[in-house]
Design a protein around this motif. Structure first.
Motif, short mmCIF file in Angstrom:
data_model
loop_
_atom_site.label_atom_id
_atom_site.label_comp_id
_atom_site.label_asym_id
_atom_site.label_seq_id
_atom_site.Cartn_x
_atom_site.Cartn_y
_atom_site.Cartn_z
N HIS A 272 32.59 -46.72 17.31
CA HIS A 272 32.35 -46.21 15.96
C HIS A 272 33.28 -46.92 14.97
O HIS A 272 33.95 -46.29 14.14
N ALA A 273 33.29 -48.24 15.05
CA ALA A 273 34.27 -49.04 14.31
C ALA A 273 34.16 -48.88 12.81
O ALA A 273 35.17 -49.05 12.10
N ASP A 274 32.98 -48.56 12.30
CA ASP A 274 32.81 -48.42 10.85
C ASP A 274 33.12 -47.01 10.35
O ASP A 274 32.98 -46.74 9.15
N ARG A 275 33.55 -46.15 11.24
CA ARG A 275 34.00 -44.82 10.83
C ARG A 275 35.53 -44.79 10.80
O ARG A 275 36.20 -45.39 11.64
N VAL A 276 36.10 -44.10 9.83
CA VAL A 276 37.54 -43.90 9.74
C VAL A 276 37.88 -42.61 10.48
O VAL A 276 37.50 -41.51 10.05
N LEU A 277 38.57 -42.74 11.60
CA LEU A 277 38.94 -41.60 12.45
C LEU A 277 40.46 -41.50 12.46
O LEU A 277 41.14 -42.29 13.13
N LEU A 278 41.01 -40.57 11.74
CA LEU A 278 42.47 -40.51 11.55
C LEU A 278 43.23 -40.34 12.86
O LEU A 278 44.39 -40.72 12.95
N ASP A 279 42.59 -39.77 13.86
CA ASP A 279 43.27 -39.56 15.14
C ASP A 279 42.79 -40.56 16.20
O ASP A 279 42.93 -40.30 17.40
N ARG A 280 42.30 -41.71 15.78
CA ARG A 280 41.80 -42.71 16.74
C ARG A 280 42.89 -43.11 17.73
O ARG A 280 44.02 -43.45 17.34
N SER A 281 42.55 -43.09 18.99
CA SER A 281 43.48 -43.51 20.05
C SER A 281 42.67 -43.94 21.26
O SER A 281 41.74 -43.23 21.67
N PRO A 282 42.99 -45.11 21.81
CA PRO A 282 44.00 -46.07 21.36
C PRO A 282 43.53 -46.80 20.11
O PRO A 282 42.36 -46.74 19.74
N ASN A 283 44.48 -47.48 19.48
CA ASN A 283 44.15 -48.19 18.24
C ASN A 283 44.93 -49.52 18.23
O ASN A 283 45.95 -49.64 17.56
N ARG A 284 44.44 -50.47 18.98
CA ARG A 284 45.11 -51.77 19.11
C ARG A 284 44.62 -52.73 18.02
O ARG A 284 44.08 -53.80 18.29
N HIS A 285 44.81 -52.31 16.78
CA HIS A 285 44.32 -53.12 15.66
C HIS A 285 45.18 -54.38 15.47
O HIS A 285 46.32 -54.46 15.95
N LEU A 286 44.62 -55.32 14.74
CA LEU A 286 45.28 -56.61 14.53
C LEU A 286 45.66 -56.82 13.06
O LEU A 286 45.79 -57.96 12.61
N ALA A 287 45.85 -55.74 12.32
CA ALA A 287 46.12 -55.87 10.89
C ALA A 287 47.36 -56.71 10.61
O ALA A 287 47.44 -57.38 9.56
#
Length: 360
Positions: free
Chosen positions: A271-286
């Motif tokens: 669900h990458a296009d949804r903002v999920l405040l409690d997303r886990s894991p979250n190995r983002h590359l920002a």
């Protein structure tokens, strides 16, 4: 996601020397260590700078950042109609950077103007970028020279007086490049990431209410906002013929490393296009990854977290102003240039009032 991870972990095959495409826009081929320096010199620059961004140092800055946030909110209160970019998101990282450099708050407008002309306008206008870079370089050169004679506990002194590692030729140009990079990277990226987060919150009332009701979710929310609204795209240049996925990249060809696209990859983020405040894991590359992962990531995270903590304490709600037209920045760093909102302040949010508790 996996292709960008692959490229970022192969600095021998993908050089970071050029930071724009074409190379004569934005900062062009200016020396900005360590972001556009390849190994082995990159390693020495990074070792030199890391102590200033240690967890202990960042933790010591948190009370300062919180005071800056509160001062900005005091100035905005009690207006119900605000441009959060003009009054808050663009101001906060400038004032924090000034604190790091040990410069005067009177220089805030100079910094903001230089960054805008260099990063955003400079993406399409070399002359504007060149003049901004020259003005910034002159200011910072004079600042470092002053700190050599009258040192302080600040970033300008740290870089001006740093002892060069044995394996590094550290001249005035390299020192100037280091401090210019930290100024550029520390202002626009944080402002853009925070602005995008607040744009989302102005659209999704439930997420704002969640952070007010449960402040412990804010740390996770920061990571999700960084993932969903990553502000930065970087570049590499192939040094050899190499395959990435099914594509052949020729030696000398430039690549855009689109970190925001990696962070919307469904194979890594359901669900990458949804903002999920409690997303886990979250190995983002920002913040990138590999040897060029952002030095100031801990500081940026802390600034955004503190901002959200204080904003949610003092604002019951915010929503986009009627007929609001958001203008987005051009160039390699994406975020809103304006954010007109309607604010409902917490009844205990007046300046000097007792610190309002989160939740109702």
């Amino acid at each position: 996601y996996k292709h960008i991870v692959e490229v970022c972990h192969e600095p021998g095959k993908f050089s970071s020397r050029a930071q724009s495409i074409p190379v004569d826009i934005g900062a062009g081929d200016m020396i900005l260590p360590p972001i556009n320096v390849d190994p082995p010199n990159h390693n020495a620059f990074r070792r030199m700078l890391l102590p200033f961004f240690s967890p202990q140092r960042v933790a010591s800055l948190e009370p300062v950042v919180r005071d800056i946030v509160r001062t900005l909110l005091d100035a905005a209160y009690p207006s119900q109609d605000l441009d959060l970019c003009a009054s808050f998101t663009e101001r906060l990282p400038v004032l924090v950077t000034e604190e790091l450099l040990g410069t005067s708050a009177a220089d805030a407008d100079k910094f903001a103007s230089w960054i805008s002309r260099l990063v955003e306008q400079g993406a399409t206008n070399y002359e504007v970028a060149s003049k901004a870079a020259q003005s910034m370089a002159l200011y910072l050169s004079e600042l470092m020279e002053a700190r050599r004679h009258f040192p302080r506990d600040d970033l300008a002194t740290f870089i001006a007086c740093a002892e060069a590692p044995k394996d590094l030729d550290l001249g005035d140009n390299e020192r100037l490049g280091c401090i210019m990079l930290l100024l550029i990277a520390g202002i626009d990226t944080t402002a853009s990431a925070l602005g995008s987060a607040l744009w989302h919150c102005a659209l999704v009332e439930d997420d704002w209410s969640w952070m007010r009701r449960d402040p412990t979710i804010i740390a996770s929310a920061v990571e999700e906002f960084l993932r969903a609204f990553s502000p930065t795209t970087v570049t590499r240049t192939a040094t050899v013929d190499v395959e990435v996925g099914s594509s052949l990249i020729r030696a000398g060809e430039p690549l855009l490393i689109m970190l925001p696209c990696a962070n919307r990859d469904e194979s890594e983020f359901p669900h990458a296009d949804r903002v999920l405040l409690d997303r886990s894991p979250n190995r983002h590359l920002a913040f990138g990854l590999g040897i060029h992962r952002c030095l100031g990531s801990s500081l940026a995270r802390m600034e955004i977290r503190v901002a959200l903590e204080e904003l949610t304490k003092r604002m019951e709600s915010l929503s986009l102003a009627r007929s609001a037209q958001i203008i987005w920045k051009k160039g390699p760093i994406r975020g809103p240039k304006n954010l007109p909102v309607r604010v409902l302040w917490d009844s205990r949010a007046a300046p000097g009032a007792k610190d309002p508790a989160n939740g109702i």
